[in-house]
Each structure stands twice: as C-alpha cells, then as structure tokens.
Design a protein around this motif. Structure first.
Motif, mmCIF file in Angstrom:
data_model
loop_
_atom_site.group_PDB
_atom_site.id
_atom_site.type_symbol
_atom_site.label_atom_id
_atom_site.label_comp_id
_atom_site.label_asym_id
_atom_site.label_seq_id
_atom_site.Cartn_x
_atom_site.Cartn_y
_atom_site.Cartn_z
ATOM 1 N N GLU B 120 -6.811 10.015 -13.954
ATOM 2 C CA GLU B 120 -7.640 10.867 -13.098
ATOM 3 C C GLU B 120 -8.801 10.055 -12.499
ATOM 4 O OE1 GLU B 120 -7.893 14.817 -14.007
ATOM 5 O OE2 GLU B 120 -8.538 14.798 -11.898
ATOM 6 N N ALA B 121 -9.478 9.293 -13.359
ATOM 7 C CA ALA B 121 -10.604 8.473 -12.906
ATOM 8 C C ALA B 121 -10.128 7.439 -11.883
ATOM 9 C CB ALA B 121 -11.257 7.774 -14.099
ATOM 10 N N LEU B 122 -8.955 6.870 -12.158
ATOM 11 C CA LEU B 122 -8.416 5.848 -11.276
ATOM 12 C C LEU B 122 -8.035 6.443 -9.917
ATOM 13 C CD1 LEU B 122 -7.866 2.878 -11.363
ATOM 14 C CD2 LEU B 122 -5.650 3.317 -12.429
ATOM 15 N N VAL B 123 -7.395 7.606 -9.947
ATOM 16 C CA VAL B 123 -6.993 8.259 -8.695
ATOM 17 C C VAL B 123 -8.230 8.590 -7.864
ATOM 18 C CG1 VAL B 123 -6.030 10.387 -7.722
ATOM 19 C CG2 VAL B 123 -4.798 9.166 -9.532
ATOM 20 N N SER B 124 -9.290 9.006 -8.543
ATOM 21 C CA SER B 124 -10.478 9.351 -7.773
ATOM 22 C C SER B 124 -11.087 8.085 -7.137
ATOM 23 C CB SER B 124 -11.446 10.139 -8.654
ATOM 24 O OG SER B 124 -12.672 9.510 -8.755
ATOM 25 N N LEU B 125 -10.997 6.951 -7.844
ATOM 26 C CA LEU B 125 -11.457 5.690 -7.243
ATOM 27 C C LEU B 125 -10.543 5.251 -6.097
ATOM 28 C CD1 LEU B 125 -12.587 3.519 -10.290
ATOM 29 C CD2 LEU B 125 -14.004 4.253 -8.363
ATOM 30 N N LYS B 126 -9.253 5.504 -6.235
ATOM 31 C CA LYS B 126 -8.332 5.123 -5.151
ATOM 32 C C LYS B 126 -8.614 5.952 -3.890
ATOM 33 C CE LYS B 126 -5.649 2.259 -5.536
ATOM 34 N NZ LYS B 126 -5.787 0.769 -5.587
ATOM 35 N N LYS B 127 -9.020 7.205 -4.112
ATOM 36 C CA LYS B 127 -9.399 8.034 -2.957
ATOM 37 C C LYS B 127 -10.643 7.440 -2.279
ATOM 38 C CE LYS B 127 -7.835 12.496 -4.813
ATOM 39 N NZ LYS B 127 -8.345 13.739 -5.430
ATOM 40 N N GLU B 128 -11.581 7.004 -3.138
ATOM 41 C CA GLU B 128 -12.799 6.375 -2.621
ATOM 42 C C GLU B 128 -12.416 5.102 -1.845
ATOM 43 O OE1 GLU B 128 -15.670 6.116 -5.840
ATOM 44 O OE2 GLU B 128 -16.940 4.767 -4.638
ATOM 45 N N GLU B 129 -11.460 4.353 -2.410
ATOM 46 C CA GLU B 129 -11.021 3.114 -1.759
ATOM 47 C C GLU B 129 -10.437 3.403 -0.375
ATOM 48 O OE1 GLU B 129 -8.318 0.789 -4.119
ATOM 49 O OE2 GLU B 129 -8.113 -0.768 -2.583
ATOM 50 N N ASN B 137 -4.972 8.958 9.918
ATOM 51 C CA ASN B 137 -4.447 10.302 9.664
ATOM 52 C C ASN B 137 -4.508 10.755 8.206
ATOM 53 O OD1 ASN B 137 -3.627 10.815 12.420
ATOM 54 N ND2 ASN B 137 -2.134 9.186 12.076
ATOM 55 N N HIS B 138 -3.937 9.966 7.327
ATOM 56 C CA HIS B 138 -3.831 10.382 5.934
ATOM 57 C C HIS B 138 -4.470 9.304 5.037
ATOM 58 C CE1 HIS B 138 -2.079 11.669 2.136
ATOM 59 N NE2 HIS B 138 -1.550 12.742 2.734
ATOM 60 N N PRO B 139 -5.264 9.726 4.030
ATOM 61 C CA PRO B 139 -5.926 8.692 3.214
ATOM 62 C C PRO B 139 -4.933 7.740 2.533
ATOM 63 C CG PRO B 139 -6.195 10.902 2.237
ATOM 64 C CD PRO B 139 -5.643 11.083 3.613
ATOM 65 N N TYR B 140 -3.734 8.234 2.233
ATOM 66 C CA TYR B 140 -2.713 7.402 1.583
ATOM 67 C C TYR B 140 -2.303 6.237 2.498
ATOM 68 C CZ TYR B 140 1.663 6.671 -1.212
ATOM 69 O OH TYR B 140 2.681 6.174 -1.985
ATOM 70 N N ASP B 141 -2.449 6.437 3.825
ATOM 71 C CA ASP B 141 -2.132 5.365 4.781
ATOM 72 C C ASP B 141 -2.892 4.082 4.449
ATOM 73 O OD1 ASP B 141 -0.578 7.175 6.114
ATOM 74 O OD2 ASP B 141 -1.895 7.378 7.872
ATOM 75 N N ALA B 142 -4.178 4.257 4.081
ATOM 76 C CA ALA B 142 -5.017 3.088 3.809
ATOM 77 C C ALA B 142 -4.451 2.295 2.634
ATOM 78 C CB ALA B 142 -6.444 3.532 3.498
ATOM 79 N N LEU B 143 -3.908 3.009 1.644
ATOM 80 C CA LEU B 143 -3.384 2.318 0.455
ATOM 81 C C LEU B 143 -2.015 1.711 0.747
ATOM 82 C CD1 LEU B 143 -4.424 4.879 -2.314
ATOM 83 C CD2 LEU B 143 -5.762 3.015 -1.307
ATOM 84 N N LYS B 353 0.572 13.194 -2.532
ATOM 85 C CA LYS B 353 -0.158 14.429 -2.851
ATOM 86 C C LYS B 353 -1.381 14.148 -3.724
ATOM 87 C CE LYS B 353 3.436 17.895 -2.229
ATOM 88 N NZ LYS B 353 4.558 17.104 -1.685
ATOM 89 N N LEU B 354 -1.275 13.157 -4.615
ATOM 90 C CA LEU B 354 -2.429 12.804 -5.451
ATOM 91 C C LEU B 354 -3.569 12.304 -4.577
ATOM 92 C CD1 LEU B 354 -0.871 10.790 -8.441
ATOM 93 C CD2 LEU B 354 -2.081 12.983 -8.606
ATOM 94 N N ILE B 355 -3.252 11.365 -3.695
ATOM 95 C CA ILE B 355 -4.292 10.768 -2.855
ATOM 96 C C ILE B 355 -4.763 11.770 -1.794
ATOM 97 C CG2 ILE B 355 -4.871 8.837 -1.299
ATOM 98 C CD1 ILE B 355 -4.380 8.032 -4.256
ATOM 99 N N GLY B 356 -3.844 12.587 -1.321
ATOM 100 C CA GLY B 356 -4.212 13.613 -0.342
ATOM 101 C C GLY B 356 -4.991 14.755 -0.977
ATOM 102 N N GLY B 357 -4.928 14.879 -2.292
ATOM 103 C CA GLY B 357 -5.738 15.879 -2.981
ATOM 104 C C GLY B 357 -5.012 17.189 -3.251
#
Lengths: 487, 487
Positions: B120-129, B137-143, B353-357
């Motif tokens: 959970e902590a890691l996913v929240s940091l990946k969202k921040e990243e 368009n989608h935050p997952y694009d950045a990753l 879906k995790l990164i998109g929230g």
C-alpha cells in the motif's frame, strides 16, 4: 571509511572474477572498471575535508581508545598519501603498466634486455618515492615500511645474516644424506578427486564455507570482500599431488585469518590484517607447521587414500618425508621450507642495492646468477628461470619479498607459543582437533586486526620480539626427523 | 559516461556474484557494497555541471549525428532524474526495501495480508512518482514509459483487448482437442548431462563463449559488464527436461543481443539495449520462434538423444508437440506461449487500477482470483500461487509486465520479416544454419542500441508499427500444427 571499503571490496570482487571466471574478451573493459573504482576510492580518501576531520578527531578527547586507534591509523595512511603529488602517482601508474607489459614480453622472449629499460625507469621512480616518503638511514627502508611497518635494512641485514649460516650448514648436512623417495607424488591424480580432497582439507582446518568459498585460478590466492566473504583459490596439476594439497592449506591459513578479523570493524584499520608478514605467518603456520607435520599427515592419510588408492602402499611417514624433501632449485615458488629463504635473501640483496644505487639495473642478471651459484649451488640457465621469474618488480613491489621470510619466522615463533599453551598439541593434531590452535590465533592474532604493528604483536603475544631461534629450532627438528640426523 | 558505466557494470558484477557464487554470510556486506556503488553512480550522473554540459552540447553544432543522439538520450535520462527530489528517492528506497522483506515473509506465511501495508505504501509512492514524472492521460502511462518508452494505457488497452478474443477462442479450440503426450519430459535427467547440453545449445545458436559464460543460479537471468562480457545463467531440474533447454535458449537470446551491441559505444546510450520489450523479443525469438519450431527440434534431436538415451523412442514431432502443449495454469513463469499473455493481462489490469486509484490494495487477492477464473478458468487456491507469485511489485516495478507480451509480439513481427528475407529459413534452421538470423538481427536490431524507441525500430525494420496479426498468425499456425486443427 565504510564507503571507501565498499569500493575497495567491489574492486576486489572484480579482480577475483578476473582471475577465476572472466571470459577472455572481457579483459579490456574489466581493466578500466577496476581502474575507475581505484580512482574513486582514492579520491574519496584524499579529500582535504577528510584529512581535516581525522586531525580534529585525533586531537580531541571524544573517542574511546579503540576509536582513537582507528583514527590514528587512518591518519597515518592519509598523511602518507598526502606525500604523493598527483603527477607522481600518474607517472608511477604509467611506469608500472609499461614495466608489466615489458616483463610479459621479456618472459616470452626469455630475455632480461627486453625488460631492462622499463625496469630502470621504475627503479628510478621507486628511488624518488623513497625520498617522498622519507627515511632515516637507507632509502630502501621507506619502501620496506610500506609492506611491513617498521622493517629496516639494518634490522633485515642482521636477520638474514644470522639466518644464512645455520641454514647453509643445515642444507649441506641434508645434502649429504640420502634423499627421501618422492617419485610417487608425480603419478596421475584425477582433477575432480583432487578438488574434492582440497575442499575436505579446508573444512578440516576450519575454513567456514558459509563465509567463503574456493575456486580455481591460474595462481592460487586469497582475497576477501568482508570477514564474512573470503575467497581462496587453488590450481590443480594432475601430475603433482603435493602442489594442490599444500597450496590449499596455505591459502586456507590466509583465509582463516581473514574470516577471523573482527566483523564489526568492517572498513576500519582494526578490521584489517596486521601486516603482510603476519598474513604470511598465518598461511605458513597452517601449510608448514601444522600441514607438513607428521601428526597432521597421519591424520589425513586415510582420507588421502580414500581419494587416491594409488597411494595405498605409502605410509604416513613416507608421505611426510616426501613432502619435506629439501632440494636446491631455481624457482622460488616451488622450493622447500629451507632453501626458500635463500631465494628471498637474493631478491632482498638485489633490491637493497638497486634502491641504494650500488647496483645498476643492467647488472641484475649477472648478480642474480652469481648469488644463486653462491647460496644454492645452482647454475641459472636463462633469464626466464632466473631474474624474470617473479611478477613483483614489474608491479613496482620493491620491499615485498622479505615479508615471505618474516612470515616463516613469525609462524615458528607463534607456533612455539601455541605449543607451550597446549603441551599435547601434537596429539590434538593427530586426532584432527584444531580447536586450540583456532582459539589461540583468534585471541592472539585475528582479533587485533591492524591494532599493533607486527613487532608489537609478536612481543605482546609471544613475550619476545621476533627471534630467529624459533624458526631455527623448528626447522632443525623437522629435518633431523626427515633425514634421520642427530640434532 | 564511461566512468559512470564502469560503476554500473561493477555493481552488475557484484549482483551477478550474489546470484551465483556468494557464500550465505556474505549477503549483508554485499548489500551495502552494491548500495554504495549505486549511490556513487547516481551522484556522478546528477551533478548539475554534467547537466549543464549536456545542454550545451545538445544546443551546439559541434557533434556528429550519432554523437548528438547520445547526448539527447542522456539528457532525456538526466532531465527525468532531475524530477526526483532526493527526499523522494530515499523514501522510495526505504519503501521498496520494506516491501521486499514483507513479500518474502508473506510468501513464507502464504498470506497477502502480511504484504498489504507495505505494498500500500509503495503504491502510494508510485502514484506520487507518476505525478513527479508527469503524464498526459493516465498516471500509469508515466510508469509504463519507464520500462517501454512511449507505451500508454490507451495503446495497451487496445492491444490487449484485440488480443484477448482471438487468444481465448484459440485456447477453447485447443482445449477441445486431445493434449500432446508430454509425460516423458518428466523423467530423471542427469544434472551434468543437462549442463553440457545447455552449453552445446548456446554454442549452436551462436553465443560467443570468448565474450561470455554460463553459470548456475536460482532464477535464470542475463547480465553484462560490456558487450564483450555477457553472463547468462540457468537452473537445472533433474525431473524436468524442457525447463533447462528452453530457458537456455531464452537467456541465450538475451545474451546474443547484448553481445551484438556496439562495443565502441560502451557506456553510451547507443551502446545500450533499445527497451525491455525489444530485449524480451530477442529472448522469445530464440526460445519460441526458433527454439520451439519443429525444424529446430529436428536439428537438435540427435544431440538430445546422445545426452539422453531415455528419449530414444521419442521422435522430433513428439518432442515438438510436447514442448508446445497448452495448459491453463496458475503460474506465469511456467505457462505456455498462449496462456502466458493472460497472466500478463491480469497483472496489467490490476496495476492500471491500482495506480489509477480504482482498486484498493486490499482487494488485490479477490480481483486476482476472479480474473484467473474468468480468463484462464483456474481456481487460485492460495496467495502464494496467486497474487504473491511475482517479485516485481515488491521491487516497485509497476509497468514492467506488459513488456513481456510486447516481447512476444515484436518477436513474431521480426521473425516474419526474417522469414520474408530468407524464404528458406526453415530449411536453414533444420540444417543448424543460423547465420542469416544473426545477420538480420545484427543489422536490424543489435547495431542500433538505444538509438530508436521500440516503436520506431519496429517501423523502420519491419515496415510497419507493432501489429497483432504477426503474433496471431505465428501462434495460430504453430498450434494448428501441434493440435492438428484446420487454420
């Protein structure tokens, strides 16, 4: 310090891999990878802010004794490095690289002439280095001190002088006696069986395979990446039984020392080995004092015969005598415990005169050959089996060789103390019980790391400074037994 | 750049050693040695003076096209790293370390709950990243872009969507047919013979052992310390013949790519691999397109039987069919060429879906299990064989999985082009002649390094952007043959 250690050990991993597993085409980039790590480690160490920090700490009152000692030793290293101008470091690095390649070429052509100019340049830089480092009496002292802190020409001249006569007279006595039979050592010995036996022997003497491993390399060596990751290597000659066995015990002795260094002092002087002489004392203690003793050979004999049924008819005294045969020869690394030291003395004499300026480089072969004739009675047929045999000079390592003899002397003196602590040492060894030796070495040598100089350590743990009599007694007793001579 | 490369490759040597030869107690200090090298490499790279130099060079007119491309790609990396505040880097490093240990523990206890908080902590940091890196368009694009430059949710959604239906229908057809006999693959196969066969296979496909080697590790991988020192590893299961053979070909394909990268571009982007998707295309091309073809299996059959007489009565069509058996299963790494992509799609859906929230971490197991039921028709019995099976998330690698499928797609498209260039490709393979494949890959893939994005490269060398039809045709033809179905 730990950050610098990380880099130093990373470089050691790359060098270990270079000697064990590197595919041939990988060599060029590996060279630059190692060079980069060395540079970065050096840059971190010589930062003026680091020197300032060390001086502040050394002058303050905030440290425990152990911490202060770490700071003082580090400051010692730092102050030494400060003496080298970077232009000198570059010149030296270029000169050793050129000398190394010239040495390879000279060996291929079997001609010292090919090496001469590059060696000349290197010797002249080593003289300059001696001036930079400073010395009281002899410029060679400055270089000796790099390998064995406190060693001087005055001290070593006395030591070698006192050693030469008794060793020489023991050698003549031995050569008058019938030589032990050792032909059986040169049968065919299967590679895999030798490898397995080597691993067994390392286990027997207590090498911890959870904190180390053995691999194959062209020249056996020991290295470590922490006290918990110690790598020994061996090589296997299928027509020589003794070579692998006693080389394993030798490297195993180095390895036990490194595994015994204090883990919590990683990267700090107290976590490092004491000196090259003391390191060599550890390998020789296990290879020779323990490993070439009749009790040890009696103990491993059943194991040896299990791997090598061709030795079925050899008894342990026969193997003991064979692996202690004395034979003056041309090559240092193949020589026995007695004549070995003449090889060292010859190199010492030459280095001393080279650095002192009384021997021109071009006269090395002639002088080398005359010393071999004089001290060992052997005629050197060519440069390759003469003055080109060792890699050391091509690396700029002047002052290294004496540490080999010091190692034997320290080993004998330590071993004498161990024997005094445990009067039944021989029975213990015969029963494969090495716990007492480990305990002694752990509490008298390993645990101190670089806290004391070799001289201080010897005095502290044996009750006297280094003295020849221990080695003399050890070697006289051994060979009286091997050659059935009265002491 | 070369200095930084030296450090990066030194770190790779330490990691390779960690996976192959490190004694267990060496792990702790090895961890810090690797961490120090990473830090130093990072520090050298992010120096503002280096960024300034790159910008000056990029804006100037002094460079050749190739030099300018190296500068531009480096500047791209530099600008990306500039976006990470050092506080974020530290937080991420701590979070991944904690997540990794929690994942190990969770697997031991077979319970996702043990992993949940750290993930959970890691996913929240990946969202921040994703926010730091920026996206359209989608935050997952950045990753995704970190692993495959240019990959986006919009593109992959389409790709996976178009893939799902035909793969699903092919799968149902296959499951209606009798399965090929593959029990003989699970006999006892001697370890040493497997090892030797693996080396032979690597030689056969052209892996250069002067510029590389193979060793054993728990999980097979490929790494390199220059194009002239490429290390592949394998593992051997004595009760599974196919595992070692096709893993060797897989890693061998990665290894051929790395050996083919331009040596003179050491440390520069043009000396690096194009993308993870393209790297994976190289392993899959050799493992699957070549290695699981009937011609290849016909060619190696005599060699296989020489090492394993127990396969005497199996003919090459039988082996071909056995190693191409399709079987929906729980574990991605053990799955066949067809069902593999469902495993990837499941991970992709979850990550998106995790990164998109829209998916809370705690709901992963339930969602995972429902997707396995829906797409593969298998019931997941526990977390260990379910959502805890992959290491990737514990490393913070979100966006990595799709590159596996992209690898298969690129492989099929490249292989189609190779087939067009050499209409007798199958005969060539059947005769053990791989020169044409090497030549094609060298001049169309290897030589460009990272000069083009995967999309650009594909377009340039196959004449069209990545298209599903090549993989679809490849897989349909293969399985029609294996399962004797009309196309």
């Amino acid at each position: 310090m730990r950050r610098i250690a990380d880099i130093k050990y990373a470089s050691a991993v790359l060098q270990w891999d270079q000697e064990t597993y590197l595919p041939p085409m990988g060599a060029a980039f590996r060279g630059r990878q190692i060079a980069t790590l060395s540079e970065i480690g050096h840059e971190l160490f010589v930062k003026p802010s680091f020197g300032q920090l060390l001086r502040t700490l050394a002058e303050g009152n905030d440290l425990t004794g152990a911490e202060l000692r770490n700071v003082q030793l580090t400051l010692e290293d730092y102050s030494k490095l400060e003496k080298y101008p970077s232009s000198f470091v570059r010149k030296m690095s270029e000169a050793t690289s050129a000398a190394y390649h010239a040495w390879i070429e000279a060996r291929r052509e079997n001609s010292f002439k090919v090496f001469e100019n590059k060696l000349e340049a290197l010797v002249s830089l080593k003289k300059e280095e001696a001036q930079l480092l400073g010395f009281e009496n002899h410029p060679y002292d400055a270089l000796l001190n790099e390998f064995e802190k406190g060693a001087t020409v005055a001290w070593l001249d006395g030591l070698f002088n006192d050693l030469k006569q008794p060793l020489g007279s023991l050698l003549s006595q031995i050569l008058d006696r019938p030589a032990p039979e050792d032909g059986f050592l040169k049968q065919y010995f299967d590679k895999d069986a030798q490898w397995q036996l080597g691993l067994e022997l390392l286990k027997i003497i207590g090498f911890n395979f959870k904190a180390g491993r053995q691999d194959i390399s062209e020249h056996p060596f020991t290295t470590n990446f922490s006290a918990q990751d110690v790598r020994v290597t061996t090589r296997i000659d299928e027509h020589d039984f003794a070579s692998m066995v006693w080389s394993c015990l030798h490297e195993g002795g180095h390895g036990l020392y490194e595994q015994g260094l204090p883990v919590d002092q990683y990267g700090l002087p107290r976590g490092e080995f004491c000196s090259l002489g003391i390191h060599e004392s550890q390998s020789r203690l296990w290879e020779n004092c323990v490993g070439r003793s009749e009790s040890f050979i009696k103990y491993i004999m059943p194991l040896v015969k299990q791997y090598f049924p061709q030795l079925e008819n050899i008894n342990s005294h026969g193997l003991f005598a064979a692996v202690n045969k004395v034979q003056p020869s041309l090559i240092r690394t193949e020589s026995d415990e007695l004549t070995y030291h003449f090889h060292v003395m010859i190199r010492y004499e030459i280095e001393k005169k080279l650095i002192g300026g009384s021997l021109p480089v071009r006269e090395i072969p002639e002088y080398w050959n005359s010393l071999y004739q004089e001290l060992l009675g052997v005629a050197v047929p060519d440069d390759k089996s003469g003055c080109l045999q060792d890699i050391h000079w091509s690396h700029g390592s002047f002052g290294y060789f004496p540490t080999y003899t010091l190692g034997s002397l320290y080993a004998a003196q330590f071993y004498d103390s161990i024997g005094k602590s445990y009067p039944d040492l021989d029975q213990k060894i015969g029963a494969g019980n090495f716990g007492s030796i480990h305990q002694w070495l752990q509490s008298n040598v390993y645990q101190y790391g670089r806290n004391f100089t070799s001289g201080e350590l010897c005095n502290k743990v044996t009750g006297s400074p280094l003295q020849l009599e221990y080695f003399q007694r050890y070697i006289t007793e051994k060979y009286s037994h091997v050659y059935q001579m009265p002491i």
